[in-house]
Design an enzyme around this catalytic site. Structure first.
Site, PDB file in Angstrom:
ATOM      1  N   HIS A  73      -2.815  24.035 -38.746  1.00 59.06           N
ATOM      2  CA  HIS A  73      -4.243  24.584 -38.608  1.00 59.06           C
ATOM      3  C   HIS A  73      -4.918  23.610 -37.600  1.00 59.06           C
ATOM      4  O   HIS A  73      -6.175  23.296 -37.452  1.00 59.06           O
ATOM      5  CB  HIS A  73      -5.013  24.515 -39.883  1.00 59.06           C
ATOM      6  CG  HIS A  73      -4.713  25.526 -40.871  1.00 59.06           C
ATOM      7  ND1 HIS A  73      -4.608  26.848 -40.918  1.00 59.06           N
ATOM      8  CD2 HIS A  73      -3.745  25.221 -41.952  1.00 59.06           C
ATOM      9  CE1 HIS A  73      -3.845  27.503 -41.843  1.00 59.06           C
ATOM     10  NE2 HIS A  73      -3.512  26.602 -42.568  1.00 59.06           N
ATOM     11  N   ASN A 109     -18.959 -17.909 -48.300  1.00 62.33           N
ATOM     12  CA  ASN A 109     -18.063 -16.670 -48.209  1.00 62.33           C
ATOM     13  C   ASN A 109     -19.225 -15.682 -48.747  1.00 62.33           C
ATOM     14  O   ASN A 109     -19.856 -15.720 -49.637  1.00 62.33           O
ATOM     15  CB  ASN A 109     -16.858 -16.803 -49.319  1.00 62.33           C
ATOM     16  CG  ASN A 109     -16.328 -15.373 -49.341  1.00 62.33           C
ATOM     17  OD1 ASN A 109     -16.516 -14.795 -48.413  1.00 62.33           O
ATOM     18  ND2 ASN A 109     -15.846 -15.127 -50.656  1.00 62.33           N
ATOM     19  N   GLY A 110     -19.381 -14.506 -47.689  1.00 53.56           N
ATOM     20  CA  GLY A 110     -20.137 -13.479 -48.211  1.00 53.56           C
ATOM     21  C   GLY A 110     -21.245 -13.268 -47.185  1.00 53.56           C
ATOM     22  O   GLY A 110     -20.933 -13.540 -45.945  1.00 53.56           O
ATOM     23  N   GLU A 163      -0.167   6.751 -47.646  1.00 54.90           N
ATOM     24  CA  GLU A 163       0.089   5.234 -47.937  1.00 54.90           C
ATOM     25  C   GLU A 163       1.162   4.784 -46.836  1.00 54.90           C
ATOM     26  O   GLU A 163       0.888   3.602 -46.319  1.00 54.90           O
ATOM     27  CB  GLU A 163       0.489   5.121 -49.522  1.00 54.90           C
ATOM     28  CG  GLU A 163       1.184   3.611 -49.702  1.00 54.90           C
ATOM     29  CD  GLU A 163      -0.019   2.805 -49.530  1.00 54.90           C
ATOM     30  OE1 GLU A 163      -1.132   2.990 -49.172  1.00 54.90           O
ATOM     31  OE2 GLU A 163       0.389   1.420 -49.346  1.00 54.90           O
ATOM     32  N   ARG A 216      -7.421 -14.241 -46.605  1.00 57.79           N
ATOM     33  CA  ARG A 216      -8.922 -13.811 -46.743  1.00 57.79           C
ATOM     34  C   ARG A 216      -9.604 -13.595 -45.445  1.00 57.79           C
ATOM     35  O   ARG A 216     -10.731 -13.066 -45.451  1.00 57.79           O
ATOM     36  CB  ARG A 216      -9.677 -14.815 -47.675  1.00 57.79           C
ATOM     37  CG  ARG A 216      -9.118 -14.975 -49.111  1.00 57.79           C
ATOM     38  CD  ARG A 216      -9.946 -15.769 -49.691  1.00 57.79           C
ATOM     39  NE  ARG A 216     -11.104 -15.263 -50.119  1.00 57.79           N
ATOM     40  CZ  ARG A 216     -11.363 -14.397 -51.326  1.00 57.79           C
ATOM     41  NH1 ARG A 216     -10.735 -14.269 -52.001  1.00 57.79           N
ATOM     42  NH2 ARG A 216     -12.649 -13.948 -51.611  1.00 57.79           N
ATOM     43  N   CYS A 226     -13.987 -14.621 -46.568  1.00 55.55           N
ATOM     44  CA  CYS A 226     -13.672 -15.871 -46.143  1.00 55.55           C
ATOM     45  C   CYS A 226     -12.894 -16.687 -47.377  1.00 55.55           C
ATOM     46  O   CYS A 226     -13.086 -16.194 -48.467  1.00 55.55           O
ATOM     47  CB  CYS A 226     -14.657 -16.661 -45.591  1.00 55.55           C
ATOM     48  SG  CYS A 226     -15.732 -15.552 -44.179  1.00 55.55           S
ATOM     49  N   LYS A 240       0.160   1.911 -44.294  1.00 54.82           N
ATOM     50  CA  LYS A 240       0.949   0.775 -43.908  1.00 54.82           C
ATOM     51  C   LYS A 240       1.370   0.552 -42.339  1.00 54.82           C
ATOM     52  O   LYS A 240       1.496  -0.471 -42.016  1.00 54.82           O
ATOM     53  CB  LYS A 240       2.270   0.969 -44.782  1.00 54.82           C
ATOM     54  CG  LYS A 240       2.545  -0.540 -45.694  1.00 54.82           C
ATOM     55  CD  LYS A 240       1.932  -0.628 -47.013  1.00 54.82           C
ATOM     56  CE  LYS A 240       0.484  -0.723 -46.975  1.00 54.82           C
ATOM     57  NZ  LYS A 240      -0.303  -0.842 -47.930  1.00 54.82           N
ATOM     58  N   GLU A 284      -1.548  -0.325 -40.009  1.00 58.46           N
ATOM     59  CA  GLU A 284      -1.970  -1.514 -40.573  1.00 58.46           C
ATOM     60  C   GLU A 284      -1.273  -2.942 -40.044  1.00 58.46           C
ATOM     61  O   GLU A 284      -1.954  -3.830 -39.546  1.00 58.46           O
ATOM     62  CB  GLU A 284      -2.107  -1.760 -42.083  1.00 58.46           C
ATOM     63  CG  GLU A 284      -2.771  -3.050 -42.638  1.00 58.46           C
ATOM     64  CD  GLU A 284      -2.771  -2.789 -44.108  1.00 58.46           C
ATOM     65  OE1 GLU A 284      -1.788  -2.097 -44.826  1.00 58.46           O
ATOM     66  OE2 GLU A 284      -3.487  -3.504 -44.726  1.00 58.46           O
ATOM     67  N   TRP A 321     -13.329 -14.886 -41.706  1.00 57.02           N
ATOM     68  CA  TRP A 321     -13.294 -13.515 -41.156  1.00 57.02           C
ATOM     69  C   TRP A 321     -14.661 -13.141 -40.638  1.00 57.02           C
ATOM     70  O   TRP A 321     -15.554 -12.963 -41.564  1.00 57.02           O
ATOM     71  CB  TRP A 321     -12.718 -12.595 -42.353  1.00 57.02           C
ATOM     72  CG  TRP A 321     -12.491 -11.256 -41.850  1.00 57.02           C
ATOM     73  CD1 TRP A 321     -11.122 -10.790 -41.227  1.00 57.02           C
ATOM     74  CD2 TRP A 321     -13.424 -10.043 -41.983  1.00 57.02           C
ATOM     75  NE1 TRP A 321     -11.322  -9.358 -40.830  1.00 57.02           N
ATOM     76  CE2 TRP A 321     -12.689  -8.836 -41.373  1.00 57.02           C
ATOM     77  CE3 TRP A 321     -14.471  -9.857 -42.651  1.00 57.02           C
ATOM     78  CZ2 TRP A 321     -13.287  -7.606 -41.286  1.00 57.02           C
ATOM     79  CZ3 TRP A 321     -15.297  -8.452 -42.397  1.00 57.02           C
ATOM     80  CH2 TRP A 321     -14.377  -7.193 -41.714  1.00 57.02           C
ATOM     81  N   LYS A 340      -7.354  -9.645 -46.487  1.00 58.15           N
ATOM     82  CA  LYS A 340      -7.014  -9.124 -47.677  1.00 58.15           C
ATOM     83  C   LYS A 340      -7.879  -8.691 -48.644  1.00 58.15           C
ATOM     84  O   LYS A 340      -7.807  -7.531 -49.460  1.00 58.15           O
ATOM     85  CB  LYS A 340      -6.226 -10.174 -48.574  1.00 58.15           C
ATOM     86  CG  LYS A 340      -5.541  -9.770 -49.747  1.00 58.15           C
ATOM     87  CD  LYS A 340      -4.203  -9.019 -49.462  1.00 58.15           C
ATOM     88  CE  LYS A 340      -3.659  -8.866 -50.539  1.00 58.15           C
ATOM     89  NZ  LYS A 340      -2.653  -7.632 -50.488  1.00 58.15           N
TER      90      LYS A 340
HETATM   91  O1  M6R Z   1      -8.016  -5.246 -53.565  1.00 60.31           O
HETATM   92  P1  M6R Z   1      -8.260  -3.884 -53.418  1.00 60.31           P
HETATM   93  O2  M6R Z   1      -6.902  -3.373 -53.942  1.00 60.31           O
HETATM   94  O3  M6R Z   1      -9.697  -3.546 -53.878  1.00 60.31           O
HETATM   95  O4  M6R Z   1      -8.100  -3.823 -51.806  1.00 60.31           O
HETATM   96  C1  M6R Z   1      -8.477  -2.338 -51.464  1.00 60.31           C
HETATM   97  C2  M6R Z   1      -8.216  -2.353 -49.866  1.00 60.31           C
HETATM   98  O5  M6R Z   1      -8.728  -3.137 -49.156  1.00 60.31           O
HETATM   99  C3  M6R Z   1      -6.575  -2.720 -49.666  1.00 60.31           C
HETATM  100  O6  M6R Z   1      -5.749  -1.767 -50.501  1.00 60.31           O
HETATM  101  C4  M6R Z   1      -6.042  -2.409 -48.282  1.00 60.31           C
HETATM  102  O7  M6R Z   1      -6.146  -1.085 -47.762  1.00 60.31           O
HETATM  103  C5  M6R Z   1      -4.630  -2.613 -47.942  1.00 60.31           C
HETATM  104  N1  M6R Z   1      -4.701  -3.902 -47.028  1.00 60.31           N
HETATM  105  C6  M6R Z   1      -3.791  -1.980 -47.682  1.00 60.31           C
HETATM  106  O8  M6R Z   1      -2.468  -2.427 -47.460  1.00 60.31           O
END
Ligand code: M6R
Length: 609
Positions: A505, A100-101, A482, A27, A2, A486, A489, A74, A604
């Site tokens: 396979h 936050n936590g 990757e 966040r 958060c 993306k 997401e 969040w 994030k």
């Molecule tokens: O801040 P970080 O690089 O440790 O975050 C890791 C993942 O949460 C982050 O890369 C996530 O997969 C991204 N939203 C992908 O775009």
């Protein structure tokens, strides 16, 4: 996961809190709220949904006062709702808390409080803190906060305010980030510097177990347990306010994709010399450690893990040291074999990812030396690591990581060459070739970005697909992972990345007439193999978009469409090949009208396990 903010000074708190929250929305963004002391009376507004909902509500019912705290959430404990939004208060409404936590022992604390007659109004773990504060308060907020946190288990950063002492805010940090911003006649708290750069670039970065008492004129930091003052120097932040604004771009993600030439240049800066050697002045004191490294683990989550996969190939190829790349949440529980001279590389954009931080601590406990590759040099991961390589990507706001990923790849390549130099495993011609290849990348990425329109058309064509496949071999497979992440997401289209040779396979069964397949074909030594796999999917009706290096027009004999990247060395191709994939995700999501910068269910910075 958060965002929290706090302000105390001589200006109206509400706009400052809302502006700060807007910079922290990445966040968490399922509800938001603020509390302001209005003529020494606590007033709250909180709403489910985006910050925009809260702002709209406040437009007609402004809170007037010069001290306040705010939160963007969040959800972890309790669904997103007005009642579960922060700030939370005690029954009298005089103590407010933003958090936050996770308070891990909240169930037993809640039961205990309920037995004493406390009535809860939310399903959150945080509310126990407000009630405990009311119980422990004997005329001194700081003592009450110190007593309460003795009862809490878990991770928390807290912002606390009370009507009884309207001249102060109290902030605590325990395993969740928190910074205190230093102003003139005003001071701030926030989960992230991004919320403060519009007001100040002088901050204190709180350490775990620290408590700050903040008044308009003074900031006192102490050890929360002992109450002993801690003597700290402020940190000067080198970000500026523009970096956390979208500028001319419609979305942060697009802005960040387009910033990559600059962020790659910045990450290279000062790290090579006129002989095309790699130098890391920040690692100079550890040269002996690196010379003796015999085994490397790379540990990270999400996109950073995908960077780690490519990093593992780079290190192995240039140093011949065995490298294993693990997902952080797996590494920490799988009893890894860490021997003497093991180097653990943790990769994290935010430097706050809970799983990565825990993996770092686990690796260290087992005797590894830890190198962090992170974009936030003041983060928990940077501070816990033995050595740090900063990716100079600047603040990354969009939830979907783009510029941080390419900067991580660049940092891995630089480090691999550096390690090769230290261990004398890299030939000088190879080093020169690589360093020159790295130097060429920013201009080459610019070139890829110039062709964004072609990619945009392709994105339009896949927006209604039910499912998509990304295939590739070797490093191309890691890039495929990757690209697939993306797309999922931000467009919510199902996709899978497959090692091209593995499809037959089992997964080939999913290919049918019209299934879009994006094939990465930059490994020219594996070209014929990958083309065979393209033919396999084509034979089953797939529509194939090939991503390959300029000049490789013969791929058109196998693929339906082609997107070219400029020619580069094999190890560097992922940095170019990922850019069209980032653009495909962006434009697909745009065509679908999705919330690109804040995709559903995500945040994030993932500071919970
Ligand atoms: O801040 P970080 O690089 O440790 O975050 C890791 C993942 O949460 C982050 O890369 C996530 O997969 C991204 N939203 C992908 O775009």
């Amino acid at each position: 996961m958060c965002g929290i903010v706090g302000y105390i000074g001589n200006r109206e708190a509400q706009p400052i809190l809302l502006n700060g929250l807007s910079k922290l929305e990445y966040r968490g963004y399922d509800s938001a709220g603020i509390a302001v002391l209005e003529r020494n009376q606590m007033k709250l507004r909180k709403t489910e949904g985006r910050l925009a909902n809260l702002s709209a509500r406040l437009r007609d019912h402004q809170l007037k006062g010069t001290a306040g705290i705010g939160h963007t959430r969040w959800a972890t404990h309790g669904r997103p709702s007005d009642a579960n939004s922060h700030p939370h208060t005690d029954m009298s409404g005089t103590f407010t808390v933003v958090h936050n936590g996770i308070v891990e022992n909240y169930v037993e604390l809640k039961q205990e409080l309920e037995q004493r007659g406390v009535v809860f109004t939310s399903e959150t773990d945080t509310e126990v803190v407000a009630h405990l504060l009311a119980e422990h308060y004997e005329g001194d907020l700081v003592s009450a906060v110190r007593a309460v946190i003795q009862r809490l288990q878990g991770a928390y950063s807290l912002g606390v305010m009370t009507e009884h002492e309207p001249d102060k805010l109290v902030a605590v940090r325990q395993s969740s980030p928190l910074v205190v911003g230093i102003g003139y006649g005003e001071n701030f708290i926030a989960s992230d510097i991004a919320a403060l750069v519009a007001h100040t670039r002088q901050v204190y970065i709180l350490e775990d177990g620290e408590l700050a008492v903040i008044t308009p004129e003074r900031i006192a930091i102490m050890n929360a347990e002992s109450g002993q003052p801690t003597n700290r120097k402020p940190t000067q932040v080198d970000w500026n306010a523009d970096q956390v604004e979208k500028g001319l771009f419609d979305h942060f993600m697009l802005k960040e994709i387009h910033e990559q030439p600059l962020t790659l240049r910045n990450t290279m800066l000062g790290r090579t010399n006129e002989y095309d050697e790699v130098c890391f002045p920040e690692l100079a004191h550890a040269a002996d450690v690196f010379k003796n490294v015999e085994k490397v683990f790379i540990v990270a989550c999400g996109t950073a893990y995908h960077a780690g996969l490519i990093g593992s190939t780079m290190i192995e190829q240039l140093t011949r040291i065995p490298v294993q790349c693990d997902i952080a949440s797996e590494f920490r529980y799988r009893d890894p074999v860490v021997t003497a001279n093991t180097l653990l590389i943790v990769v994290s954009q935010s430097g706050e990812t809970a799983d990565t931080l825990a993996a770092l601590q686990e690796g260290r406990r087992r005797g590894a030396k830890v190198l962090a590759i992170t974009n936030v040099p003041t983060s928990s991961i940077a501070r816990d690591a033995d050595y740090v390589i900063s990716t100079m990507a600047g603040p990354e706001i969009a939830v979907a990581s783009t510029k941080a990923y390419t900067a991580q790849l660049l940092a891995f390549c630089l480090f691999s060459v550096y390690l090769g130099q230290e261990k004398r495993t890299i030939r000088s011609e190879q080093r020169v070739e690589l360093v020159r290849g790295l130097k060429a990348l920013p201009v080459q990425v610019e070139k890829v970005l110039e062709n964004a329109n072609e990619v945009k058309q392709y994105a339009e064509s896949i927006k209604d697909a039910g499912s998509l496949f990304f295939i590739g071999r070797g490093l191309d497979y890691a890039v495929a992972l990757e690209g697939s992440l993306k797309l999922k997401e931000i467009s919510y289209i199902h996709s899978e990345a497959y090692a091209a040779g593995e499809l037959k396979h089992g997964t080939l069964a999913l290919i049918e007439q019209g299934t879009p397949v994006i094939a990465l074909v930059t490994h020219m030594d594996l070209y014929d193999k990958t083309v065979s796999n393209i033919k396999e999917v084509k034979a089953r009706g797939a529509h194939v978009m090939g991503i390959t290096v300029e000049g490789n027009v013969q791929l058109l004999n196998a693929a339906d469409e082609i997107c070219f990247i400029p020619p580069t060395l094999q190890l560097l191709a992922p940095i170019l090949a990922v850019v069209p994939l980032q653009l495909i995700s962006y434009y697909t999501s745009l065509a679908l009208g999705k919330d690109i910068d804040k995709p559903r269910n995500l945040a994030k910075s993932v500071t919970v396990e």
